[in-house]
Design a protein around this motif. Structure first.
Motif, PDB file in Angstrom:
ATOM      1  N   ILE A   1      57.272  56.587  30.863  1.00  0.00           N
ATOM      2  CA  ILE A   1      56.890  57.632  32.260  1.00  0.00           C
ATOM      3  C   ILE A   1      56.476  57.752  32.952  1.00  0.00           C
ATOM      4  N   GLU A   2      55.501  56.278  33.456  1.00  0.00           N
ATOM      5  CA  GLU A   2      55.235  55.898  34.886  1.00  0.00           C
ATOM      6  C   GLU A   2      56.502  55.120  35.571  1.00  0.00           C
ATOM      7  N   ARG A   3      56.715  54.789  35.172  1.00  0.00           N
ATOM      8  CA  ARG A   3      57.938  53.799  36.007  1.00  0.00           C
ATOM      9  C   ARG A   3      58.637  55.276  36.618  1.00  0.00           C
ATOM     10  N   GLU A   4      59.823  56.239  35.780  1.00  0.00           N
ATOM     11  CA  GLU A   4      60.041  57.595  36.047  1.00  0.00           C
ATOM     12  C   GLU A   4      59.532  58.176  36.944  1.00  0.00           C
ATOM     13  N   ARG A   5      57.786  58.193  37.142  1.00  0.00           N
ATOM     14  CA  ARG A   5      57.292  59.299  37.732  1.00  0.00           C
ATOM     15  C   ARG A   5      56.714  58.459  39.133  1.00  0.00           C
ATOM     16  N   ARG A   6      57.043  57.106  39.156  1.00  0.00           N
ATOM     17  CA  ARG A   6      57.843  56.266  40.553  1.00  0.00           C
ATOM     18  C   ARG A   6      58.764  56.365  41.506  1.00  0.00           C
ATOM     19  N   ILE A   7      59.859  56.456  40.961  1.00  0.00           N
ATOM     20  CA  ILE A   7      61.128  56.585  41.343  1.00  0.00           C
ATOM     21  C   ILE A   7      61.554  58.111  41.326  1.00  0.00           C
ATOM     22  N   LEU A   8      60.964  59.008  40.909  1.00  0.00           N
ATOM     23  CA  LEU A   8      60.748  60.589  41.707  1.00  0.00           C
ATOM     24  C   LEU A   8      60.454  60.599  42.154  1.00  0.00           C
ATOM     25  N   GLU A   9      59.385  60.313  42.104  1.00  0.00           N
ATOM     26  CA  GLU A   9      58.288  60.066  44.060  1.00  0.00           C
ATOM     27  C   GLU A   9      58.820  59.200  44.930  1.00  0.00           C
ATOM     28  N   ALA A  10      59.335  58.278  44.762  1.00  0.00           N
ATOM     29  CA  ALA A  10      60.381  57.397  45.912  1.00  0.00           C
ATOM     30  C   ALA A  10      61.366  57.551  45.965  1.00  0.00           C
TER      31      ALA A  10
ATOM     32  N   LYS B   1      73.431  58.782  42.659  1.00  0.00           N
ATOM     33  CA  LYS B   1      72.332  59.096  43.109  1.00  0.00           C
ATOM     34  C   LYS B   1      72.386  60.878  42.960  1.00  0.00           C
ATOM     35  N   GLU B   2      73.465  61.534  42.662  1.00  0.00           N
ATOM     36  CA  GLU B   2      73.225  63.000  42.142  1.00  0.00           C
ATOM     37  C   GLU B   2      73.126  63.594  41.323  1.00  0.00           C
ATOM     38  N   ALA B   3      72.441  62.478  40.312  1.00  0.00           N
ATOM     39  CA  ALA B   3      71.001  62.667  38.928  1.00  0.00           C
ATOM     40  C   ALA B   3      69.995  63.012  39.016  1.00  0.00           C
ATOM     41  N   LEU B   4      70.214  61.643  39.995  1.00  0.00           N
ATOM     42  CA  LEU B   4      68.165  61.298  41.033  1.00  0.00           C
ATOM     43  C   LEU B   4      67.861  62.585  41.257  1.00  0.00           C
ATOM     44  N   PHE B   5      68.647  63.182  42.873  1.00  0.00           N
ATOM     45  CA  PHE B   5      68.433  64.164  43.133  1.00  0.00           C
ATOM     46  C   PHE B   5      68.000  65.449  42.337  1.00  0.00           C
ATOM     47  N   SER B   6      69.024  65.685  41.738  1.00  0.00           N
ATOM     48  CA  SER B   6      69.280  66.516  40.623  1.00  0.00           C
ATOM     49  C   SER B   6      67.678  66.758  39.262  1.00  0.00           C
ATOM     50  N   ALA B   7      67.349  65.428  38.757  1.00  0.00           N
ATOM     51  CA  ALA B   7      66.054  65.309  38.496  1.00  0.00           C
ATOM     52  C   ALA B   7      65.016  65.262  39.299  1.00  0.00           C
TER      53      ALA B   7
ATOM     54  N   MET C   1      71.140  54.848  46.417  1.00  0.00           N
ATOM     55  CA  MET C   1      69.638  53.772  45.727  1.00  0.00           C
ATOM     56  C   MET C   1      69.342  53.082  45.961  1.00  0.00           C
ATOM     57  N   ASP C   2      70.227  51.740  47.419  1.00  0.00           N
ATOM     58  CA  ASP C   2      69.528  50.901  47.546  1.00  0.00           C
ATOM     59  C   ASP C   2      67.482  50.782  47.593  1.00  0.00           C
ATOM     60  N   ALA C   3      67.630  52.495  49.212  1.00  0.00           N
ATOM     61  CA  ALA C   3      66.590  52.724  49.452  1.00  0.00           C
ATOM     62  C   ALA C   3      65.801  53.302  48.171  1.00  0.00           C
ATOM     63  N   VAL C   4      65.782  53.947  47.259  1.00  0.00           N
ATOM     64  CA  VAL C   4      64.973  54.045  46.895  1.00  0.00           C
ATOM     65  C   VAL C   4      63.814  53.466  45.684  1.00  0.00           C
ATOM     66  N   ALA C   5      65.259  52.079  44.736  1.00  0.00           N
ATOM     67  CA  ALA C   5      64.884  51.472  44.604  1.00  0.00           C
ATOM     68  C   ALA C   5      64.064  50.595  45.195  1.00  0.00           C
ATOM     69  N   LEU C   6      64.009  49.982  46.782  1.00  0.00           N
ATOM     70  CA  LEU C   6      63.622  49.201  47.397  1.00  0.00           C
ATOM     71  C   LEU C   6      61.712  50.344  47.912  1.00  0.00           C
ATOM     72  N   GLU C   7      61.943  51.487  47.643  1.00  0.00           N
ATOM     73  CA  GLU C   7      60.977  52.260  47.817  1.00  0.00           C
ATOM     74  C   GLU C   7      59.481  52.366  46.151  1.00  0.00           C
ATOM     75  N   ALA C   8      60.384  52.326  45.528  1.00  0.00           N
ATOM     76  CA  ALA C   8      60.290  51.913  44.498  1.00  0.00           C
ATOM     77  C   ALA C   8      59.045  50.999  43.551  1.00  0.00           C
ATOM     78  N   ASN C   9      60.289  49.897  44.494  1.00  0.00           N
ATOM     79  CA  ASN C   9      59.919  48.622  43.989  1.00  0.00           C
ATOM     80  C   ASN C   9      60.304  47.523  42.680  1.00  0.00           C
ATOM     81  N   LEU C  10      61.026  48.369  42.916  1.00  0.00           N
ATOM     82  CA  LEU C  10      61.762  47.753  41.316  1.00  0.00           C
ATOM     83  C   LEU C  10      63.659  47.686  41.630  1.00  0.00           C
ATOM     84  N   SER C  11      63.918  46.844  40.957  1.00  0.00           N
ATOM     85  CA  SER C  11      64.760  46.545  40.678  1.00  0.00           C
ATOM     86  C   SER C  11      66.429  47.416  41.020  1.00  0.00           C
ATOM     87  N   LYS C  12      67.089  47.369  42.037  1.00  0.00           N
ATOM     88  CA  LYS C  12      68.671  47.861  41.453  1.00  0.00           C
ATOM     89  C   LYS C  12      68.766  48.050  39.931  1.00  0.00           C
TER      90      LYS C  12
END
Length: 229
Positions: free
Chosen positions: A12-21, A57-63, A36-47
Motif C-alpha cells: 500500500i505504501e509503495r503504491e501511494r509513493r508511485i501515485l504521488e510520483a 502509462k495509461e493505467a497509471l494515469f487512470s489510477a 514510466m522511466d521518469a515515474v520510477a525514478l521519482e518514486a525511487n523504484l526500479s522500472k
C-alpha cells in the motif's frame, strides 16, 4: 478488523509513493511527455517494480486520477449520519482543496495545451476524472431526490449546476493566472454563495436548509477564529 501484514502495508505504501510520483511527473511533463522511466525514478523504484503495479502509462494515469476523484467523493460514497447540507458543504471544500492544488492545476493546464494535438489525452482525462466525479455527484443527488430533499428533472444538470456554482470562477482564474492563488476567504465567498443558490433552486425546504447552511458556516468560522487565536 484484521491487521494488515507487513507485506500488505509495504504494498500500500509503495503504491501511494508511485501515485504521488506520477502526479508530480504528469503535472511537470504533461501526459505526452511523461514516461514510466521518469515515474520510477521519482518514486525511487526500479522500472520492473513499477510495472508490477501498473502495466502502462495509461493505467497509471487512470489510477492517479481515480485516487483524486475518490478523495472528493468520499463524503458522498460513505454517507454519515449528518444532514444533506453538511454533506454538500464538506464536499464543496474537499472539491476546492483538491482542484485548486498547484500540482493539479499544472496538470490541467498541460492537458489543455495538448488536447489539440492529442485529443485522446483530453478524453482520458475527462473519462477518469470529471466524468466519473460527475457520476458520483449525480448518484448522491438522485438519492436525495428519492428521499424528498431535492427536486429536479435532470440529475446531470443539477450536478453540473452544483460544481459550477461553487467553484467555476475561482478555478478558471487560477488556471489562467498561476501567479494568483485565491485565499480561503475568497474561496469561501464563492463556495458559500454557490451552495445558497443551489439550495434555493433545488431544495424542497429551502428556508430550513439555508438556515442550516448559515449555522454550519458560522460554526466553522467560530472554530477557525478559536484555532487562530
Amino acid at each position: 478488523m484484521t491487521a494488515l501484514s507487513r507485506r500488505q502495508q509495504n504494498k500500500i505504501e509503495r503504491e501511494r509513493r508511485i501515485l504521488e510520483a506520477a502526479l508530480k511527473v504528469f503535472s511537470e511533463m504533461g501526459y505526452s511527455g511523461a514516461n514510466m522511466d521518469a515515474v520510477a525514478l521519482e518514486a525511487n523504484l526500479s522500472k520492473p517494480t513499477l510495472y508490477q503495479y501498473f502495466q502502462s502509462k495509461e493505467a497509471l494515469f487512470s489510477a492517479m486520477m481515480l485516487g483524486e476523484r475518490d478523495q472528493m467523493l468520499a463524503v458522498f460514497e460513505h454517507p454519515s449520519d449528518r444532514a444533506m447540507v453538511a454533506d454538500l458543504l464538506e464536499f464543496s471544500w474537499d472539491y476546492a482543496d483538491t482542484v485548486l492544488r498547484p500540482d493539479l492545476l499544472s496538470l490541467a493546464r498541460l492537458i489543455i495545451g495538448e488536447v489539440q494535438r492529442f485529443p485522446e489525452i483530453g478524453r482520458a482525462y475527462q473519462e477518469v476524472g470529471p466524468d466519473r466525479l460527475l457520476r458520483g455527484i449525480m448518484d448522491y443527488l438522485e438519492g436525495q431526490r428519492r428521499a424528498g430533499r431535492l427536486a429536479f428533472d435532470d440529475a446531470e444538470l443539477a450536478a453540473q449546476d452544483l460544481w459550477g456554482l461553487i467553484l467555476s470562477a475561482p478555478r478558471t482564474q487560477a488556471l489562467y493566472m498561476p501567479d494568483h492563488s485565491p485565499s480561503r476567504a475568497e474561496i469561501a465567498r464563492y463556495l458559500h454563495n454557490g451552495l445558497k443558490v443551489f439550495l434555493k433552486a433545488y431544495s424542497t425546504q429551502p428556508e430550513t436548509d439555508l438556515a442550516e447552511l448559515a449555522r454550519l458556516i458560522g460554526a466553522h468560522s467560530l472554530n477557525q477564529v478559536q484555532h487562530d487565536a
